[in-house]
Design a protein around this motif. Structure first.
Motif, PDB file in Angstrom:
ATOM      1  N   SER A   1     -69.641 112.088  14.037  1.00 10.11           N
ATOM      2  CA  SER A   1     -69.791 112.404  12.562  1.00 10.11           C
ATOM      3  C   SER A   1     -70.582 114.008  12.707  1.00 10.11           C
ATOM      4  O   SER A   1     -71.183 114.197  13.630  1.00 10.11           O
ATOM      5  CB  SER A   1     -70.545 111.668  11.868  1.00 10.11           C
ATOM      6  OG  SER A   1     -71.873 111.450  12.538  1.00 10.11           O
TER       7      SER A   1
ATOM      8  N   ARG B   1     -73.977 106.418   8.631  1.00 11.95           N
ATOM      9  CA  ARG B   1     -72.610 106.130   8.071  1.00 11.95           C
ATOM     10  C   ARG B   1     -72.260 104.794   8.561  1.00 11.95           C
ATOM     11  O   ARG B   1     -71.806 104.903   9.894  1.00 11.95           O
ATOM     12  CB  ARG B   1     -71.672 107.286   8.115  1.00 11.95           C
ATOM     13  CG  ARG B   1     -72.199 108.530   7.360  1.00 11.95           C
ATOM     14  CD  ARG B   1     -71.266 109.505   7.733  1.00 11.95           C
ATOM     15  NE  ARG B   1     -71.718 110.957   7.105  1.00 11.95           N
ATOM     16  CZ  ARG B   1     -71.007 112.017   7.188  1.00 11.95           C
ATOM     17  NH1 ARG B   1     -70.228 112.072   8.301  1.00 11.95           N
ATOM     18  NH2 ARG B   1     -71.422 113.112   6.744  1.00 11.95           N
TER      19      ARG B   1
ATOM     20  N   ALA C   1     -69.486 101.807   8.848  1.00 13.35           N
ATOM     21  CA  ALA C   1     -68.127 101.377   8.373  1.00 13.35           C
ATOM     22  C   ALA C   1     -67.902  99.907   8.567  1.00 13.35           C
ATOM     23  O   ALA C   1     -68.168  99.403   9.568  1.00 13.35           O
ATOM     24  CB  ALA C   1     -66.796 101.994   9.064  1.00 13.35           C
TER      25      ALA C   1
ATOM     26  N   ASP D   1     -69.341 102.135   3.967  1.00 14.51           N
ATOM     27  CA  ASP D   1     -67.916 102.262   3.698  1.00 14.51           C
ATOM     28  C   ASP D   1     -67.238 101.006   3.871  1.00 14.51           C
ATOM     29  O   ASP D   1     -67.156 100.698   5.086  1.00 14.51           O
ATOM     30  CB  ASP D   1     -67.441 103.453   4.431  1.00 14.51           C
ATOM     31  CG  ASP D   1     -65.977 103.704   4.004  1.00 14.51           C
ATOM     32  OD1 ASP D   1     -65.588 103.029   2.819  1.00 14.51           O
ATOM     33  OD2 ASP D   1     -65.158 104.315   4.850  1.00 14.51           O
TER      34      ASP D   1
ATOM     35  N   VAL E   1     -64.020  99.220   4.872  1.00 15.07           N
ATOM     36  CA  VAL E   1     -62.578  99.408   5.318  1.00 15.07           C
ATOM     37  C   VAL E   1     -61.851  98.250   5.282  1.00 15.07           C
ATOM     38  O   VAL E   1     -61.937  97.518   6.336  1.00 15.07           O
ATOM     39  CB  VAL E   1     -62.723 100.348   6.646  1.00 15.07           C
ATOM     40  CG1 VAL E   1     -61.163 100.708   7.075  1.00 15.07           C
ATOM     41  CG2 VAL E   1     -63.595 101.595   6.680  1.00 15.07           C
TER      42      VAL E   1
ATOM     43  N   THR F   1     -56.125  99.087   3.171  1.00 11.45           N
ATOM     44  CA  THR F   1     -55.753 100.505   4.156  1.00 11.45           C
ATOM     45  C   THR F   1     -55.123  99.918   5.393  1.00 11.45           C
ATOM     46  O   THR F   1     -55.859  99.938   6.440  1.00 11.45           O
ATOM     47  CB  THR F   1     -57.275 101.349   4.280  1.00 11.45           C
ATOM     48  OG1 THR F   1     -57.896 101.222   2.999  1.00 11.45           O
ATOM     49  CG2 THR F   1     -56.961 102.597   4.855  1.00 11.45           C
TER      50      THR F   1
ATOM     51  N   GLU G   1     -55.398 107.659   5.670  1.00  5.42           N
ATOM     52  CA  GLU G   1     -56.136 107.080   5.055  1.00  5.42           C
ATOM     53  C   GLU G   1     -57.281 106.128   5.601  1.00  5.42           C
ATOM     54  O   GLU G   1     -58.387 105.890   5.154  1.00  5.42           O
ATOM     55  CB  GLU G   1     -55.222 105.845   4.244  1.00  5.42           C
ATOM     56  CG  GLU G   1     -54.098 106.377   3.372  1.00  5.42           C
ATOM     57  CD  GLU G   1     -54.807 107.354   2.320  1.00  5.42           C
ATOM     58  OE1 GLU G   1     -55.600 106.715   1.660  1.00  5.42           O
ATOM     59  OE2 GLU G   1     -54.271 108.479   2.032  1.00  5.42           O
ATOM     60  N   ILE G   2     -56.934 106.007   6.874  1.00  5.20           N
ATOM     61  CA  ILE G   2     -58.209 105.252   7.636  1.00  5.20           C
ATOM     62  C   ILE G   2     -58.877 106.159   8.879  1.00  5.20           C
ATOM     63  O   ILE G   2     -60.009 105.918   8.963  1.00  5.20           O
ATOM     64  CB  ILE G   2     -57.523 104.075   8.196  1.00  5.20           C
ATOM     65  CG1 ILE G   2     -58.639 103.141   8.711  1.00  5.20           C
ATOM     66  CG2 ILE G   2     -56.503 104.049   9.177  1.00  5.20           C
ATOM     67  CD1 ILE G   2     -58.320 101.638   9.413  1.00  5.20           C
TER      68      ILE G   2
ATOM     69  N   ARG H   1     -62.088 107.869   8.135  1.00  9.21           N
ATOM     70  CA  ARG H   1     -63.247 107.140   7.957  1.00  9.21           C
ATOM     71  C   ARG H   1     -63.680 106.456   8.870  1.00  9.21           C
ATOM     72  O   ARG H   1     -65.079 106.419   8.941  1.00  9.21           O
ATOM     73  CB  ARG H   1     -62.858 105.885   6.653  1.00  9.21           C
ATOM     74  CG  ARG H   1     -62.518 106.725   5.420  1.00  9.21           C
ATOM     75  CD  ARG H   1     -61.527 105.730   4.683  1.00  9.21           C
ATOM     76  NE  ARG H   1     -62.563 104.567   4.263  1.00  9.21           N
ATOM     77  CZ  ARG H   1     -62.018 103.442   3.267  1.00  9.21           C
ATOM     78  NH1 ARG H   1     -60.765 103.425   3.253  1.00  9.21           N
ATOM     79  NH2 ARG H   1     -62.812 102.406   2.997  1.00  9.21           N
TER      80      ARG H   1
ATOM     81  N   ALA I   1     -67.958 107.399  10.670  1.00  7.44           N
ATOM     82  CA  ALA I   1     -68.866 106.484  10.895  1.00  7.44           C
ATOM     83  C   ALA I   1     -69.768 106.544  11.951  1.00  7.44           C
ATOM     84  O   ALA I   1     -69.363 106.876  13.227  1.00  7.44           O
ATOM     85  CB  ALA I   1     -68.196 105.261  11.069  1.00  7.44           C
TER      86      ALA I   1
END
Length: 209
Positions: A11, A20, A22, A54, A56, A61, A84-85, A88, A92
């Motif tokens: 990140s 962050r 997930a 977040d 998930v 997703t 879409e995934i 994310r 993380a």
């Protein structure tokens, strides 16, 4: 394992930014109990000032169903799902996997999400919240530890597990045993320690595979 071009392994947050995290909800089965467990965990993680969380959900997703052959290109339809995934997971600093136990192990949907990604897991910590029958999903967690070692993660020693999970929450989704709240804090505290240490290390030098 597939090579996905839609996300990297580190990140861009600085050492002073919130971590962050997930939270990956692994079950996609109809009638799943996982959302109750995940919502309870979020109730502990989201108020923390040291974490941005977040959720998930692999049902909302999904990842593609079948990995391509080695060296084969990823189909456009699969790339659309991954967009879409994958970013994310790449963003993380840490993960918490919420998993049931199916046949003494964890769901195929969760294994698929792990296998479709590689660098996104590298040098990051992973915590577990499991649920199930008598074993509380702990056999699923032990299987996940060996798989995630291959993805260069650090798995957190302290876990949270719910045996006979349907009886462990009230109608409002609160855990009926106060010890569960303490277990969640302990796991998240350890996750934060490792996440800070590993984020600082990744920023200081690239992770060596």
């Amino acid at each position: 394992m597939a090579s996905t071009p839609t996300g990297g392994s580190t990140s861009t947050s600085s050492s002073g930014d919130p971590l962050r995290v997930a939270v990956v909800l692994g079950s996609t089965r109809e009638g799943r109990f996982g959302p109750v467990v995940a919502k309870w965990l979020l109730g502990h993680a989201e108020p923390r000032t040291d974490m941005d969380v977040d959720l998930v959900d692999l049902l909302a997703t999904p990842v593609p169903q079948a990995l391509p052959g080695f060296g084969a290109p990823v189909a456009d339809a699969d790339l659309a799902l991954l967009r879409e995934i994958t970013p994310r997971l790449a963003a993380a600093d840490a993960f918490v996997l919420v998993t049931p136990e199916y046949n003494h192990s964890y769901p195929a949907s969760l294994k698929n999400a792990i296998d479709w990604h590689n660098q996104q897991w590298h040098a990051k910590p992973v915590g577990f919240v499991s649920y199930g029958g008598i074993s509380g999903g702990l056999r699923a967690v032990e299987h996940l530890r060996t798989v995630l070692a291959e993805q260069h993660t650090v798995t957190i020693r302290n876990t949270v597990s719910f045996h006979d999970c349907g009886a462990r929450f009230d109608q409002d989704g609160r855990a009926v045993d106060p010890a569960a709240d303490g277990a969640a804090k302990s796991m998240l505290d350890q996750l934060a320690w490792w996440a800070h240490a590993l984020r600082d290390a990744r920023q200081a030098r690239p992770y060596a595979v």
